[in-house]
Design a protein around this motif. Structure first.
Motif, PDB file in Angstrom:
ATOM      1  N   LEU A  41       0.786  -1.236   0.000  1.00 55.31           N
ATOM      2  CA  LEU A  41       0.000   0.000   0.000  1.00 55.31           C
ATOM      3  C   LEU A  41       0.819   1.288   0.000  1.00 55.31           C
ATOM      4  O   LEU A  41       0.255   2.358  -0.225  1.00 55.31           O
ATOM      5  N   TRP A  42       2.115   1.228   0.233  1.00 54.84           N
ATOM      6  CA  TRP A  42       2.847   2.490   0.386  1.00 54.84           C
ATOM      7  C   TRP A  42       2.725   3.409  -0.831  1.00 54.84           C
ATOM      8  O   TRP A  42       2.579   4.621  -0.646  1.00 54.84           O
ATOM      9  N   PRO A  43       2.715   2.911  -2.081  1.00 58.30           N
ATOM     10  CA  PRO A  43       2.528   3.856  -3.197  1.00 58.30           C
ATOM     11  C   PRO A  43       1.134   4.503  -3.178  1.00 58.30           C
ATOM     12  O   PRO A  43       0.983   5.668  -3.542  1.00 58.30           O
ATOM     13  N   GLU A  53      -1.493   8.432   8.197  1.00 59.08           N
ATOM     14  CA  GLU A  53      -2.120   7.109   8.258  1.00 59.08           C
ATOM     15  C   GLU A  53      -1.097   6.022   7.936  1.00 59.08           C
ATOM     16  O   GLU A  53      -1.004   5.008   8.626  1.00 59.08           O
ATOM     17  N   ALA A  54      -0.330   6.240   6.891  1.00 60.60           N
ATOM     18  CA  ALA A  54       0.692   5.273   6.500  1.00 60.60           C
ATOM     19  C   ALA A  54       1.708   5.081   7.619  1.00 60.60           C
ATOM     20  O   ALA A  54       2.089   3.946   7.943  1.00 60.60           O
ATOM     21  N   HIS A  55       2.129   6.173   8.205  1.00 61.11           N
ATOM     22  CA  HIS A  55       3.123   6.105   9.284  1.00 61.11           C
ATOM     23  C   HIS A  55       2.605   5.263  10.455  1.00 61.11           C
ATOM     24  O   HIS A  55       3.314   4.396  10.970  1.00 61.11           O
ATOM     25  N   ARG A  56       1.356   5.500  10.851  1.00 65.12           N
ATOM     26  CA  ARG A  56       0.756   4.724  11.958  1.00 65.12           C
ATOM     27  C   ARG A  56       0.697   3.238  11.622  1.00 65.12           C
ATOM     28  O   ARG A  56       1.056   2.390  12.439  1.00 65.12           O
ATOM     29  N   HIS A  57       0.257   2.925  10.408  1.00 65.49           N
ATOM     30  CA  HIS A  57       0.130   1.515  10.023  1.00 65.49           C
ATOM     31  C   HIS A  57       1.492   0.836   9.931  1.00 65.49           C
ATOM     32  O   HIS A  57       1.636  -0.320  10.348  1.00 65.49           O
ATOM     33  N   PHE A  58       2.485   1.529   9.399  1.00 70.49           N
ATOM     34  CA  PHE A  58       3.822   0.932   9.335  1.00 70.49           C
ATOM     35  C   PHE A  58       4.394   0.707  10.735  1.00 70.49           C
ATOM     36  O   PHE A  58       4.997  -0.336  10.992  1.00 70.49           O
ATOM     37  N   ASP A  59       4.208   1.661  11.629  1.00 67.29           N
ATOM     38  CA  ASP A  59       4.696   1.468  13.001  1.00 67.29           C
ATOM     39  C   ASP A  59       4.074   0.228  13.632  1.00 67.29           C
ATOM     40  O   ASP A  59       4.770  -0.600  14.229  1.00 67.29           O
ATOM     41  N   ASP A  60       2.755   0.090  13.495  1.00 67.95           N
ATOM     42  CA  ASP A  60       2.055  -1.068  14.056  1.00 67.95           C
ATOM     43  C   ASP A  60       2.506  -2.364  13.389  1.00 67.95           C
ATOM     44  O   ASP A  60       2.752  -3.372  14.058  1.00 67.95           O
ATOM     45  N   ALA A  61       2.608  -2.346  12.064  1.00 67.47           N
ATOM     46  CA  ALA A  61       2.953  -3.558  11.322  1.00 67.47           C
ATOM     47  C   ALA A  61       4.386  -4.002  11.602  1.00 67.47           C
ATOM     48  O   ALA A  61       4.642  -5.202  11.769  1.00 67.47           O
ATOM     49  N   LEU A  62       5.311  -3.063  11.686  1.00 63.34           N
ATOM     50  CA  LEU A  62       6.702  -3.425  11.985  1.00 63.34           C
ATOM     51  C   LEU A  62       6.827  -3.969  13.401  1.00 63.34           C
ATOM     52  O   LEU A  62       7.601  -4.896  13.650  1.00 63.34           O
ATOM     53  N   ALA A  63       6.041  -3.449  14.326  1.00 63.29           N
ATOM     54  CA  ALA A  63       6.051  -3.962  15.695  1.00 63.29           C
ATOM     55  C   ALA A  63       5.451  -5.366  15.763  1.00 63.29           C
ATOM     56  O   ALA A  63       5.909  -6.210  16.540  1.00 63.29           O
ATOM     57  N   ALA A  64       4.448  -5.639  14.924  1.00 62.56           N
ATOM     58  CA  ALA A  64       3.781  -6.937  14.925  1.00 62.56           C
ATOM     59  C   ALA A  64       4.565  -8.000  14.156  1.00 62.56           C
ATOM     60  O   ALA A  64       4.271  -9.188  14.277  1.00 62.56           O
ATOM     61  N   LEU A  77      12.067  -0.079   4.190  1.00 59.75           N
ATOM     62  CA  LEU A  77      12.333   0.837   3.076  1.00 59.75           C
ATOM     63  C   LEU A  77      11.077   1.576   2.640  1.00 59.75           C
ATOM     64  O   LEU A  77      11.124   2.777   2.347  1.00 59.75           O
ATOM     65  N   ALA A  78       9.951   0.886   2.624  1.00 60.49           N
ATOM     66  CA  ALA A  78       8.685   1.545   2.276  1.00 60.49           C
ATOM     67  C   ALA A  78       8.322   2.582   3.336  1.00 60.49           C
ATOM     68  O   ALA A  78       7.904   3.697   3.014  1.00 60.49           O
ATOM     69  N   ALA A  79       8.477   2.216   4.603  1.00 59.70           N
ATOM     70  CA  ALA A  79       8.193   3.160   5.689  1.00 59.70           C
ATOM     71  C   ALA A  79       9.135   4.360   5.614  1.00 59.70           C
ATOM     72  O   ALA A  79       8.725   5.499   5.870  1.00 59.70           O
ATOM     73  N   ALA A  80      10.385   4.114   5.242  1.00 63.29           N
ATOM     74  CA  ALA A  80      11.348   5.209   5.105  1.00 63.29           C
ATOM     75  C   ALA A  80      10.919   6.172   3.999  1.00 63.29           C
ATOM     76  O   ALA A  80      11.060   7.393   4.142  1.00 63.29           O
ATOM     77  N   GLY A  92      13.320   8.440   8.838  1.00 67.15           N
ATOM     78  CA  GLY A  92      13.494   7.747   7.564  1.00 67.15           C
ATOM     79  C   GLY A  92      14.912   7.216   7.394  1.00 67.15           C
ATOM     80  O   GLY A  92      15.103   6.077   6.965  1.00 67.15           O
ATOM     81  N   ILE A  93      15.887   8.030   7.748  1.00 66.92           N
ATOM     82  CA  ILE A  93      17.282   7.596   7.639  1.00 66.92           C
ATOM     83  C   ILE A  93      17.556   6.425   8.582  1.00 66.92           C
ATOM     84  O   ILE A  93      18.234   5.463   8.208  1.00 66.92           O
ATOM     85  N   ALA A  94      17.000   6.469   9.784  1.00 62.43           N
ATOM     86  CA  ALA A  94      17.179   5.362  10.736  1.00 62.43           C
ATOM     87  C   ALA A  94      16.596   4.066  10.174  1.00 62.43           C
ATOM     88  O   ALA A  94      17.189   2.990  10.312  1.00 62.43           O
ATOM     89  N   ARG A  95      15.435   4.168   9.521  1.00 59.03           N
ATOM     90  CA  ARG A  95      14.827   2.964   8.937  1.00 59.03           C
ATOM     91  C   ARG A  95      15.671   2.432   7.772  1.00 59.03           C
ATOM     92  O   ARG A  95      15.826   1.221   7.622  1.00 59.03           O
ATOM     93  N   VAL A  96      16.218   3.329   6.959  1.00 61.24           N
ATOM     94  CA  VAL A  96      17.079   2.900   5.859  1.00 61.24           C
ATOM     95  C   VAL A  96      18.327   2.210   6.405  1.00 61.24           C
ATOM     96  O   VAL A  96      18.744   1.163   5.886  1.00 61.24           O
TER      97      VAL A  96
END
Length: 108
Positions: A41-43, A53-64, A77-80, A92-96
């Motif tokens: 969904l990131w694009p 919204e994307a940021h919240r979902h990525f945070d939750d999904a990466l934690a899960a 990379l998508a979250a970044a 973003g740099i930390a995620r990369v």
């Protein structure tokens, strides 16, 4: 649904399914499958400028989905990309950097 998202993730036709996608993400929030959907969904989020919204979902999904695998690299990379577009450059740099390190670890 994942196949439809993958096929249409750059298309405005996916806009019609936005409410259904939110329900799917809420349903999958505690499962590793939510990361796969976020990666697809990131694009969509980037095109619609739904960055919070994307940021919240990525945070939750990466934690899960803490598994150290290729899906996590793709998710980071998508979250970044979302972070960088929204101005959260340091996050973003930390995620990369995490994605790069994990990718190197997986190649070893």
């Amino acid at each position: 649904m994942l196949e439809r998202v993958a096929a249409l993730r750059f298309s405005p036709r996916l806009d019609h399914d936005a409410a259904n996608l939110r329900v799917a993400l809420a349903t999958l929030a505690a499962l590793a499958d939510s990361l796969r959907l976020c990666v697809e969904l990131w694009p969509f989020w980037l095109r619609r400028i739904e960055l919070d919204e994307a940021h919240r979902h990525f945070d939750d999904a990466l934690a899960a989905a803490p598994a150290r695998d290729l899906l996590r690299v793709e998710g980071l990379l998508a979250a970044a990309a979302i972070d960088l577009r929204s101005g959260a450059v340091s996050e973003g740099i930390a995620r990369v950097e995490e994605a790069r390190a994990l990718s190197a670890e997986l190649d070893a």
